[in-house]
Design an enzyme around this catalytic site. Structure first.
Site, PDB file in Angstrom:
ATOM      1  CB  ALA A  10      -0.803  -0.159   1.283  1.00 22.86           C
ATOM      2  N   GLY A  11       2.189   1.032   0.049  1.00 25.99           N
ATOM      3  CA  GLY A  11       3.164   2.186   0.176  1.00 25.99           C
ATOM      4  C   GLY A  11       3.404   2.731  -1.211  1.00 25.99           C
ATOM      5  CB  ILE A  13       8.107   1.392  -4.221  1.00 29.91           C
ATOM      6  CG1 ILE A  13       9.084   2.694  -4.258  1.00 29.91           C
ATOM      7  CG2 ILE A  13       8.488   0.508  -5.262  1.00 29.91           C
ATOM      8  CD1 ILE A  13      10.353   2.291  -3.486  1.00 29.91           C
ATOM      9  CG  LEU A  83       8.235  -3.380  -1.817  1.00 37.18           C
ATOM     10  CD1 LEU A  83       7.137  -2.873  -2.984  1.00 37.18           C
ATOM     11  CD2 LEU A  83       9.744  -3.014  -2.346  1.00 37.18           C
ATOM     12  CB  THR A  87      11.412   4.207   4.881  1.00 39.99           C
ATOM     13  OG1 THR A  87      10.158   5.356   5.347  1.00 39.99           O
ATOM     14  CG2 THR A  87      10.514   2.958   4.278  1.00 39.99           C
ATOM     15  CB  SER A 129      18.415   1.702   1.207  1.00 40.24           C
ATOM     16  OG  SER A 129      18.664   3.118   0.889  1.00 40.24           O
ATOM     17  CE1 TYR A 188      15.436   2.348   5.459  1.00 37.04           C
ATOM     18  CE2 TYR A 188      17.009   3.705   4.451  1.00 37.04           C
ATOM     19  CZ  TYR A 188      15.794   3.019   4.606  1.00 37.04           C
ATOM     20  OH  TYR A 188      15.026   2.565   3.079  1.00 37.04           O
ATOM     21  CE  LYS A 192      15.080  -1.323   4.029  1.00 35.74           C
ATOM     22  NZ  LYS A 192      14.161  -1.974   3.457  1.00 35.74           N
TER      23      LYS A 192
END
Ligand SMILES: NC(=O)c1ccc[n+]([C@@H]2O[C@H](COP(=O)([O-])OP(=O)(O)OC[C@H]3O[C@@H](n4cnc5c(N)ncnc54)[C@H](O)[C@@H]3O)[C@@H](O)[C@H]2O)c1
Length: 377
Positions: A10-11, A13, A83, A87, A129, A188, A192
Site C-alpha cells: 500500500a506504500g 513504490i 518492501l 524507512t 537502499s 536504517y 537494510k
C-alpha cells in the site's frame, strides 16, 4: 509464476508496483499494516496510496512482525516482493529497536516460515537502499579510490560540507557500484543491509531465488505527503503549498540520485521476470546526481509560487554528502534503462501534488525531535 505477494504494497513504490503487475496479468496480494505515519489515521479517506489499490488487489491488513500474518500471506504465492519497512534515515537513529524489529526481525519471520513450513515460493525480492553504502565511492587526486568516513562535525559547524581527506585534499564523488564498500551511516542503512544479506543467504540455502534491489531516492506521484521523515520532494512540496519558505540543509550542494517511481517499478518487474536476476544485487537509480538547490529551484518553477529558498547551514548527523549509482550492472544484465528525466518526473509529480489535499506535514515538529536528540546541528 503467477501469484505475487507484495509486503508494504500500500506504500509508495508498492502500490505502483501492485497496479503495474496486475495490469500485466499477475494475481496480486498485498500485506500492509497501513502505518499511520504514511497513510494517516484514516487510510480509507486520508491515503491516496491505499485508495489506489483498495478493491484492486487481495488485501491483508497484516504486520511483518507477526508470524501468523506472514503465514496467511505466503500461502499460494510464487514470488514475494518484500518492501514493508520503516524507512526514515534520521528517525532510525532514535527509534533503534523499532527499526531493527520491523526491518530485521520482520524479515527473519518471513525466512523462518519459508525454511520451516511447506510453501511454493520460488523467488524473493528484497528492497534494499543506497543507504548501505554510506558516503559511497570517491576519488582522491593522488591516492585514487577512497570510501570516506562520516564527515567531521566540527568542520561542518564551520560550513565545510564537502568531503575532505585528513591530508586536506578534496575528494570527488564517483558513481557507486554494487561492489563498493558497505559502510552505512545510519541504523536504517544497517537494517537494510541486514535484510538484504539475510535474504540472499537464507533463500539461496533453501533453493529459493533471492534478488536485492538497492534503490536510490525514489520520487514521484503518490509519494506520501503526510510523512515528514522521508522524501525530500514531498516534504518541500507540503511546506511550499502551506505558504512556508523552505530551509535547505548544509549549503544546498549536497546531491542525490533521483529516480522516478515508474522506473523503479520497471526495475523490480524486470527482476521478477528474468531468471538472470536470481542471486544478484542491483543498484536502481539513474546514475545522475542532482543537488538539493536544483530540486528546490525546479519546485519553484513548476509550482510557480513565491517563496524563499533559505540555505540554513544546519545539518543532520548521519546524512551523506553525495551518492549516485553506477547502474551498468542492471543495464547490462536486465536491459534496464530509466525512461523518465528529472525535469519530466518533477513536472508529473508537481501536477499530481496540486490535485491533492495538502495538510501541514509536521516537518517542524520532526526537526524539533531530531534537535532534542542531538541529531540536528
Ligand atoms: N522511496 C525511496 O526513495 C526508497 C529508497 C531506498 C529504499 N527504499 C525501500 O523501498 C521500500 C518501499 O519504500 P516506499 O518508499 O514505498 O516506502 P513507504 O513508506 O511508502 O511504504 C512502506 C509501506 O510499508 C508499510 N509498513 C510499514 N511497516 C509495516 C509493518 N510493520 N508491517 C506491514 N507493513 C508495514 C507501510 O504502511 C507502507 O505502506 C522500503 O523497504 C524502503 O526501505 C525506498
Amino acid at each position: 509464476m503467477k501469484n505475487i505477494l507484495i509486503t508494504g504494497g500500500a506504500g509508495f513504490i508498492g502500490s505502483k508496483l501492485s497496479l503495474q503487475l496486475k495490469r500485466k496479468g499477475y494475481e496480486i496480494t498485498v500485506m500492509d499494516n497501513l502505518s499511520s505515519q504514511i497513510h494517516g489515521k484514516n487510510p480509507e479517506t486520508d491515503s491516496p496510496l491505499y485508495k489506489s489499490i483498495a478493491g484492486q488487489v487481495n488485501f491483508i491488513n497484516g504486520d511483518v512482525v507477526r508470524s501468523e500474518d506472514w503465514e496467511k500471506a505466503i500461502e499460494g504465492q510464487d514470488v514475494i516482493v518484500h518492501l514493508a519497512a520503516e524507512t526514515g534515515t534520521g528517525q532510525s537513529m532514535y527509534q533503534i529497536e523499532k527499526y531493527t524489529g520491523v526491518n530485521v526481525s520482520g524479515t527473519a519471520k518471513m525466512l523462518d516460515l519459508l525454511v520451516n513450513k511447506p510453501h511454493q515460493v520460488k523467488k524473493v525480492i528484497i528492497a534494499s537502499s543506497r543507504a548501505v553504502y554510506g558516503e559511497g565511492k570517491y576519488l582522491h587526486p593522488e591516492l585514487g579510490l577512497i570510501y570516506p568516513k562520516p564527515r567531521n562535525v566540527e568542520e561542518m559547524r564551520k560550513g565545510h560540507f564537502e568531503i575532505q581527506y585528513p591530508d586536506g585534499q578534496f575528494l570527488t564523488a564517483l558513481p557507486t557500484d554494487e561492489e563498493s564498500k558497505i559502510h552505512p551511516t545510519s541504523i536504517y542503512g544497517i537494517t537494510k543491509y541486514a535484510q538484504e544479506q539475510m535474504v540472499m543467504t537464507a533463500c539461496s540455502s533453501m533453493g529459493v531465488a533471492p534478488v536485492a534491489v538497492r534503490f536510490q531516492n525514489v520520487y514521484g506521484e503518490g509519494q506520501s505527503l503526510l510523512n515528514p521523515y522521508t522524501g525530500i520532494l514531498s516534504i518541500f512540496s507540503s511546506q511550499i503549498l502551506n505558504g512556508n519558505d523552505i530551509n535547505v540543509f548544509e549549503d544546498g550542494k549536497e546531491s542525490r540520485d533521483f529516480i522516478h517511481v515508474d522506473d523503479a517499478v520497471e526495475a523490480v518487474v524486470k527482476c521478477i521476470e528474468n531468471d538472470s536476476a536470481d542471486g544478484e544485487v542491483f543498484n536502481v537509480g539513474t546514475g545522475i546526481p542532482t543537488d538539493v538547490i536544483t530540486v528546490a529551484e525546479n519546485l519553484k518553477k513548476f509550482y510557480n509560487r513565491d517563496f524563499e529558498i533559505n540555505i540554513s547551514g544546519q545539518f543532520r548527523l548521519g546524512d551523506i554528502r553525495h551518492n549516485f549509482a553506477d547502474i551498468s550492472k542492471i543495464k547490462s544484465r536486465l536491459n534496464f534503462q530509466p525512461q523518465v528525466s528529472f525535469e519530466e518526473g518533477i513536472s508529473k509529480f508537481t501536477k499530481w501534488v496540486l490535485q491533492q489535499n495538502i495538510r501541514d506535514v509536521k516537518f517542524k515538529e520532526s526537526l524539533e525531535e531530531m534537535k532534542v536528540k542531538g541529531l540536528l546541528k
